[in-house]
Design an enzyme around this catalytic site. Structure first.
Site, PDB file in Angstrom:
ATOM      1  N   HIS A  15       0.869  -1.184   0.000  1.00  0.00           N
ATOM      2  CA  HIS A  15       0.000   0.000   0.000  1.00  0.00           C
ATOM      3  C   HIS A  15       0.899   1.225   0.000  1.00  0.00           C
ATOM      4  O   HIS A  15       1.734   1.399   0.886  1.00  0.00           O
ATOM      5  CB  HIS A  15      -0.924   0.025   1.213  1.00  0.00           C
ATOM      6  N   CYS A  16       0.721   2.085  -0.998  1.00  0.00           N
ATOM      7  CA  CYS A  16       1.562   3.270  -1.141  1.00  0.00           C
ATOM      8  C   CYS A  16       0.763   4.520  -0.805  1.00  0.00           C
ATOM      9  O   CYS A  16      -0.190   4.859  -1.517  1.00  0.00           O
ATOM     10  CB  CYS A  16       2.097   3.365  -2.575  1.00  0.00           C
ATOM     11  N   PRO A  17       1.112   5.238   0.265  1.00  0.00           N
ATOM     12  CA  PRO A  17       0.360   6.447   0.610  1.00  0.00           C
ATOM     13  C   PRO A  17       0.531   7.564  -0.417  1.00  0.00           C
ATOM     14  O   PRO A  17      -0.338   8.425  -0.546  1.00  0.00           O
ATOM     15  CB  PRO A  17       0.952   6.854   1.966  1.00  0.00           C
TER      16      PRO A  17
ATOM     17  N   ASN B 179      -2.125   6.962  -2.593  1.00  0.00           N
ATOM     18  CA  ASN B 179      -3.362   6.734  -1.836  1.00  0.00           C
ATOM     19  C   ASN B 179      -4.091   5.487  -2.324  1.00  0.00           C
ATOM     20  O   ASN B 179      -5.305   5.502  -2.536  1.00  0.00           O
ATOM     21  CB  ASN B 179      -4.290   7.955  -1.931  1.00  0.00           C
ATOM     22  N   ASN B 180      -3.366   4.417  -2.494  1.00  0.00           N
ATOM     23  CA  ASN B 180      -3.983   3.179  -2.982  1.00  0.00           C
ATOM     24  C   ASN B 180      -3.014   2.025  -2.808  1.00  0.00           C
ATOM     25  O   ASN B 180      -1.818   2.225  -2.611  1.00  0.00           O
ATOM     26  CB  ASN B 180      -4.358   3.319  -4.460  1.00  0.00           C
TER      27      ASN B 180
END
Length: 320
Positions: free
Chosen positions: A169-171, A174-175
């Site tokens: 999950h990559c902030p 945002n996904n």
């Protein structure tokens, strides 16, 4: 939920028997279209826009856009427009701005594309019986989102969904990065690293040129303001170049080895038949090698974007 034909286990850390490519839908549920509750959704035939309502992710995604737009401002208004060489400004301006547009488009596609979410609440007795599993076969249910977990799917605590071939999950986007949007994430890291390297090169040329002449002749801004803007741009470019170049290489390595980052960190032994390198690349980017691999606009439909105004919201994500 147990019968003589199948057993259901509420476990998350084991490999399921369902293949990652199988459609696991029930009723009107479609992957990534959960709005308002575990049994809400749209028909499977509708394509969806995806957005995670996570405050940290939205702040990071906004910062990403701000930093790219800041780089465009400095490159265009501090370095290129005041330059005396017309062709130098034109060629570098066209190259940098084109790469920036492709980077932002890749970011949007990564953020607004369903990464491969498994439908919530599809682990019903009726659906289990419809699978017609052989005696002794075991499938796994995620106790967090009440869904049948396909092979290589993992639960994301931020998206609150099980994601097929979840890498991480990559902030910043945002996904989650998963089966359906990994291609756009790879393009995003590639284009960000390219514009970062380009910005560093232009900054070096600008400093070298301005040292020979008066700073007032190099920019319409005062020397102090110009230097501060350029120093911040260089620091930003170095940081993003290092991060995205490493991430780009890591993603390509994972694709070629047909192994996600989660599977690598957990040291999971593959129960699936691994693809060869080019087969993995074709599966992620779609089709044989071509320039379309570098196009983040491939498959984009304007009608889908217009439907965003009719979206409903609820839970950790909303879709249309």
């Amino acid at each position: 939920m147990q019968s003589s034909n199948h057993r259901l286990r509420d476990m998350e850390q084991h490999h399921p028997l369902l293949s990652a490519g199988a459609d696991v839908e029930t009723g009107s549920l479609a992957a990534g279209v959960m709005v308002g509750g575990p049994h809400a959704g749209h028909t499977a035939g509708n394509r969806t826009l995806w957005f995670i309502q996570d405050s940290c992710g939205m702040v990071c995604a906004t910062m990403t856009w701000f930093l790219v737009l800041y780089a465009e401002f400095v490159v265009n208004f501090v370095m290129l427009l005041p330059a005396k060489n017309f062709w130098y400004s034109l060629l570098n301006g066209a190259t940098f701005n084109s790469l920036a547009v492709l980077a932002l488009a890749s970011h949007l596609r990564t953020m607004l594309t369903d990464p491969g979410a498994v439908p919530k609440g599809n682990a019903t007795k009726e659906y289990m019986e419809s699978l017609q599993l052989k005696p002794g076969e075991v499938i796994y249910k995620c106790p967090k989102c009440c869904s049948i977990k396909p092979e290589r799917a993992h639960h994301c605590s931020i998206c609150k969904r099980c994601i097929r071939k979840m890498d991480h999950h990559c902030p910043w986007v945002n996904n989650c990065v998963g089966e359906k949007n990994q291609r756009f994430f790879v393009l995003f890291t590639m284009y960000i690293s390219l514009i970062s390297a380009h910005a560093l090169g232009l900054s070096g040329m600008h400093f070298f040129t301005c040292i020979k002449v008066q700073w007032n002749e190099c920019s319409e801004f005062s020397p102090g303001v110009s230097v501060l803007l350029l120093i911040f741009l260089c620091l930003e470019a170095i940081l993003f170049l290092t991060f995205t170049a490493v991430m780009f290489g890591t993603q390509l390595h994972s694709i070629c080895n047909d192994e996600t980052e989660i599977e690598r960190l957990k040291n999971e032994k593959p129960t699936w038949e691994r693809r060869m390198r080019w087969d993995g690349m074709k599966a992620v980017f779609g089709g044989p090698p071509s320039l379309l691999w570098c196009n983040p606009f491939t498959g984009l439909r304007l009608r889908r974007l217009m439907l965003l105004t009719h979206s409903r919201r609820g839970g950790s994500e909303f879709s249309v």
